[in-house]
Design an enzyme around this catalytic site. Structure first.
Site, PDB file in Angstrom:
ATOM      1  N   SER A 115       0.834  -1.217   0.000  1.00 19.13           N
ATOM      2  CA  SER A 115       0.000   0.000   0.000  1.00 19.13           C
ATOM      3  C   SER A 115       0.863   1.258   0.000  1.00 19.13           C
ATOM      4  CB  SER A 115      -0.972   0.004   1.177  1.00 19.13           C
ATOM      5  OG  SER A 115      -0.306  -0.254   2.393  1.00 19.13           O
ATOM      6  N   HIS A 130      -2.141  -8.868   1.931  1.00 13.79           N
ATOM      7  CA  HIS A 130      -1.838  -7.594   2.597  1.00 13.79           C
ATOM      8  C   HIS A 130      -3.015  -7.243   3.517  1.00 13.79           C
ATOM      9  CE1 HIS A 130       0.109  -3.868   3.335  1.00 13.79           C
ATOM     10  NE2 HIS A 130      -0.247  -3.191   2.263  1.00 13.79           N
ATOM     11  N   HIS A 165       5.598 -12.665   8.230  1.00 18.19           N
ATOM     12  CA  HIS A 165       5.769 -11.291   7.750  1.00 18.19           C
ATOM     13  C   HIS A 165       6.981 -11.223   6.832  1.00 18.19           C
ATOM     14  CE1 HIS A 165       6.070  -6.910   7.718  1.00 18.19           C
ATOM     15  NE2 HIS A 165       4.794  -6.941   8.029  1.00 18.19           N
ATOM     16  N   ARG A 223       2.198  -4.343  16.890  1.00 20.36           N
ATOM     17  CA  ARG A 223       0.814  -3.921  16.648  1.00 20.36           C
ATOM     18  C   ARG A 223      -0.153  -5.010  17.132  1.00 20.36           C
ATOM     19  NH1 ARG A 223       1.258  -2.896  10.356  1.00 20.36           N
ATOM     20  NH2 ARG A 223       2.112  -4.994  10.565  1.00 20.36           N
ATOM     21  N   ASP A 243      -2.650  -8.544  11.735  1.00 21.10           N
ATOM     22  CA  ASP A 243      -3.953  -9.017  11.275  1.00 21.10           C
ATOM     23  C   ASP A 243      -4.482 -10.205  12.070  1.00 21.10           C
ATOM     24  OD1 ASP A 243      -4.249  -7.132   9.153  1.00 21.10           O
ATOM     25  OD2 ASP A 243      -2.682  -8.227   8.091  1.00 21.10           O
TER      26      ASP A 243
HETATM   27  N1  HAX Z   1       1.523 -20.001   7.009  1.00 18.17           N
HETATM   28  C1  HAX Z   1       2.060 -20.946   6.204  1.00 18.17           C
HETATM   29  N2  HAX Z   1       3.120 -20.741   5.398  1.00 18.17           N
HETATM   30  C2  HAX Z   1       3.673 -19.533   5.451  1.00 18.17           C
HETATM   31  C3  HAX Z   1       3.210 -18.517   6.284  1.00 18.17           C
HETATM   32  C4  HAX Z   1       2.065 -18.772   7.076  1.00 18.17           C
HETATM   33  N3  HAX Z   1       1.513 -17.855   7.852  1.00 18.17           N
HETATM   34  N4  HAX Z   1       3.974 -17.411   6.110  1.00 18.17           N
HETATM   35  C5  HAX Z   1       4.897 -17.734   5.190  1.00 18.17           C
HETATM   36  N5  HAX Z   1       4.702 -19.014   4.779  1.00 18.17           N
HETATM   37  C6  HAX Z   1       5.408 -19.706   3.710  1.00 18.17           C
HETATM   38  C7  HAX Z   1       5.278 -18.923   2.417  1.00 18.17           C
HETATM   39  O1  HAX Z   1       4.024 -19.165   1.789  1.00 18.17           O
HETATM   40  C8  HAX Z   1       6.463 -19.408   1.636  1.00 18.17           C
HETATM   41  O2  HAX Z   1       6.143 -20.667   1.123  1.00 18.17           O
HETATM   42  P1  HAX Z   1       6.598 -21.097  -0.381  1.00 18.17           P
HETATM   43  O3  HAX Z   1       8.093 -21.096  -0.300  1.00 18.17           O
HETATM   44  O4  HAX Z   1       5.984 -22.436  -0.550  1.00 18.17           O
HETATM   45  O5  HAX Z   1       6.060 -20.040  -1.303  1.00 18.17           O
HETATM   46  C9  HAX Z   1       7.515 -19.587   2.731  1.00 18.17           C
HETATM   47  O6  HAX Z   1       6.792 -19.725   3.967  1.00 18.17           O
HETATM   48  C10 HAX Z   1       8.484 -18.433   2.855  1.00 18.17           C
HETATM   49  O7  HAX Z   1       7.746 -17.237   3.017  1.00 18.17           O
HETATM   50  P2  HAX Z   1       8.338 -16.007   3.862  1.00 18.17           P
HETATM   51  O8  HAX Z   1       9.574 -15.540   3.175  1.00 18.17           O
HETATM   52  O9  HAX Z   1       8.418 -16.352   5.297  1.00 18.17           O
HETATM   53  O10 HAX Z   1       7.173 -14.935   3.741  1.00 18.17           O
HETATM   54  P3  HAX Z   1       6.921 -13.880   2.561  1.00 18.17           P
HETATM   55  O11 HAX Z   1       7.759 -12.685   2.837  1.00 18.17           O
HETATM   56  O12 HAX Z   1       7.012 -14.503   1.214  1.00 18.17           O
HETATM   57  O13 HAX Z   1       5.393 -13.534   2.799  1.00 18.17           O
HETATM   58  C11 HAX Z   1       3.468 -13.063   4.090  1.00 18.17           C
HETATM   59  C12 HAX Z   1       4.960 -12.786   3.899  1.00 18.17           C
HETATM   60  C13 HAX Z   1       2.932 -12.085   5.136  1.00 18.17           C
HETATM   61  C14 HAX Z   1       2.731 -12.764   2.762  1.00 18.17           C
HETATM   62  C15 HAX Z   1       3.276 -14.523   4.523  1.00 18.17           C
HETATM   63  O14 HAX Z   1       3.886 -14.711   5.781  1.00 18.17           O
HETATM   64  C16 HAX Z   1       1.823 -14.940   4.586  1.00 18.17           C
HETATM   65  O15 HAX Z   1       1.271 -15.344   3.560  1.00 18.17           O
HETATM   66  N6  HAX Z   1       1.180 -14.871   5.791  1.00 18.17           N
HETATM   67  C17 HAX Z   1      -0.228 -15.148   5.917  1.00 18.17           C
HETATM   68  C18 HAX Z   1      -1.058 -13.993   5.392  1.00 18.17           C
HETATM   69  C19 HAX Z   1      -0.941 -12.787   6.297  1.00 18.17           C
HETATM   70  O16 HAX Z   1      -1.050 -12.879   7.515  1.00 18.17           O
HETATM   71  N7  HAX Z   1      -0.750 -11.589   5.689  1.00 18.17           N
HETATM   72  C20 HAX Z   1      -0.713 -10.297   6.438  1.00 18.17           C
HETATM   73  C21 HAX Z   1       0.698  -9.771   6.610  1.00 18.17           C
HETATM   74  C22 HAX Z   1       0.726  -8.454   7.303  1.00 18.17           C
HETATM   75  C23 HAX Z   1       0.318  -7.361   6.383  1.00 18.17           C
HETATM   76  O17 HAX Z   1       0.996  -6.960   5.458  1.00 18.17           O
HETATM   77  N8  HAX Z   1      -0.864  -6.855   6.576  1.00 18.17           N
HETATM   78  O18 HAX Z   1      -1.330  -5.938   5.745  1.00 18.17           O
END
Ligand code: HAX
Length: 434
Positions: free
Chosen positions: A240, A270, A317, A326, A372
């Site tokens: 964002s 996000h 994250h 937060r 979140d």
């Molecule tokens: N559950 C299961 N697997 C997860 C995970 C979770 N909560 N978080 C990360 N992973 C996985 C990823 O999917 C990725 O798997 P692949 O290699 O198979 O693609 C692996 O672990 C490595 O990911 P990472 O480097 O730790 O995390 P990223 O930086 O790629 O992604 C995310 C960060 C927040 C998108 C991710 O942790 C996620 O999808 N979390 C769940 C959704 C979520 O809570 N989003 C809100 C985040 C906060 C925010 O920005 N709010 O606006």
């Protein structure tokens, strides 16, 4: 002139020589190296943006202008008898880097009150949209349709000056920001409360105005203040904030930039994650007959989600490597106001159960909860039960940070953003495999 504008003007004058010197004398100094995994992998960790509004330390979490969230809550002036500070004070802090006096905050509170009513055409546009439009679509549209009001766009058309451009950005921000809670509450009442609207109460500040227009009694005003403040900024690389900065870098005005940043916030990875969290937890509650499960049963449910190839929403994250402060702010609130609530008890149990499981699975770099994982629970408790609306509230908060950032972007004369892309062939050549 508003005290805020006067102070901001002083700060900008002090800051400009720093940026100019860095560019002129040290422009060729290397900041970072770019690896193939970063080029393919969403630029993760690449140091290529600059902002002084907030900084995200992976182990400590967010600092606004150098202050942790507990410090911000302690130092900013609060309305009489309230637990959380004026949101208007945060806007002053993010823009100037200084804690405002109560007088300086009240000046903004009064200014915002004059500017928070919606033009009729915004209401007309919202009412013309299909009733099943997502509230984020309505929110973003309402902001965009007000672009015709932009003082910055008019200034550009009538003779642009790079060094005073920030003043018009500030003016647009001062016009747009106070309208956001009004728009959000209008969408909420139109979609989910039989289209019955509440007349505004002129005594209310930003957070109180939102709670009042939503029709939710105290302490929801404090929930709103807390919620908007913790969601305001998370440095400038998240989707964002980065979108807002990118769009504004083309000298698009704040209406375009905020509308676009809301579109990025609407993604499930996000800002939409908070609704996913609640959907997931309530699915679990349904399975366990609205009772608290045993730890073993909850662990199994978490594993089942992972084994189905899904992420655990609210955990992980891109930058943080510890529990999100937060999350902790909201946990503290929940322990005080809703500690016996079943949904909170689930959140509390997940706080203990999920991190060891994610560690054992070994994929997520950060097994701890993010913002979140908690926010939906508090909103649900106070009667905001329409998940899809949660990101709208996030968007109000995030606008405070993005607007502050893009005002500073213009103040420091940052150029249009234009990174270079290359082809997969070229990457293979760089890797030495072609
Ligand atoms: N559950 C299961 N697997 C997860 C995970 C979770 N909560 N978080 C990360 N992973 C996985 C990823 O999917 C990725 O798997 P692949 O290699 O198979 O693609 C692996 O672990 C490595 O990911 P990472 O480097 O730790 O995390 P990223 O930086 O790629 O992604 C995310 C960060 C927040 C998108 C991710 O942790 C996620 O999808 N979390 C769940 C959704 C979520 O809570 N989003 C809100 C985040 C906060 C925010 O920005 N709010 O606006």
């Amino acid at each position: 002139m508003l005290q805020l504008k006067q102070k901001l003007s002083e700060k900008i004058d002090q800051h400009r020589p720093r940026t100019t010197r860095l560019l002129k004398e040290f422009g060729e100094v290397k900041v970072d190296e770019v690896k193939i995994r970063q080029v393919i992998g969403g630029m993760r960790g690449l140091k290529c943006l600059v902002t002084d509004i907030s900084y995200l330390d992976p182990y400590e979490g967010i600092r606004y202008r150098g202050m942790t969230l507990p410090e911000v809550f302690e130092k900013l002036p609060k309305p009489e008898g309230k637990q959380y500070p004026y949101v208007e004070g945060l806007f002053y802090l993010l823009l100037t880097g200084e804690i405002p006096t109560k007088d300086q905050v009240l000046e903004i509170v009064e200014e915002f009150k004059k500017r928070r009513q919606l033009p009729q055409y915004v209401i007309d546009v919202l009412r013309a949209m299909p009733t099943d439009s997502h509230p984020m679509v309505m929110f973003s549209t309402a902001v965009l349709v007000m672009q015709r009001e932009s003082k910055f766009a008019k200034f550009y058309r009538e003779g642009y000056n790079k060094w005073t451009a920030w003043e018009y950005m500030l003016e647009d921000a001062m016009n747009l920001l106070p309208k956001l809670p009004t728009i959000a509450a209008y969408i909420y009442r139109m979609k989910y409360r039989s289209d019955i609207h509440i007349p505004e109460d002129p005594s209310q500040d930003f957070g109180g105005h939102f709670a009042h227009m939503m029709g939710i009694p105290e302490p929801f005003d404090d929930v709103a203040r807390m919620y908007f403040i913790i969601h305001a900024d998370h440095e400038s690389g998240n989707v964002s904030a980065h979108t807002g900065h990118l769009v504004a870098s083309a000298l698009s005005d704040p209406y375009y930039a905020i509308s676009a940043m809301l579109d990025g916030l609407a993604g499930p990875l996000h800002g939409l994650a908070n609704q996913e969290v609640l959907r997931w937890i309530q699915g679990m509650m349904k399975k366990f007959g609205d009772k608290l499960p045993s730890e073993d049963d909850m662990k199994q449910y978490v594993w089942d989600t992972l084994n189905a190839g899904q992420v655990i929403p609210g955990f992980g994250h891109a930058v943080l490597r510890k529990t999100d402060p937060r999350y902790m702010v909201q946990r503290e609130f929940a322990l005080k106001h809703l500690k016996d609530d079943l949904l909170f008890k689930y959140v509390d149990m997940l706080f203990k159960i999920v991190p060891p499981i994610l560690k054992e699975q070994g994929k997520a770099k950060n097994p701890w909860p993010n913002v979140d994982a908690h926010s939906g629970t508090i909103l649900w408790y106070y009667g905001v039960r329409e998940y899809e609306f949660y990101t709208v509230m996030f968007g109000i908060g995030r606008s405070i940070g993005v607007l502050s950032n893009i005002i500073w972007d213009r103040a420091l004369g940052y150029p249009i953003e234009r990174p270079k892309s290359i082809t997969t062939d070229m990457l293979e050549e760089i890797a030495g495999i072609k």
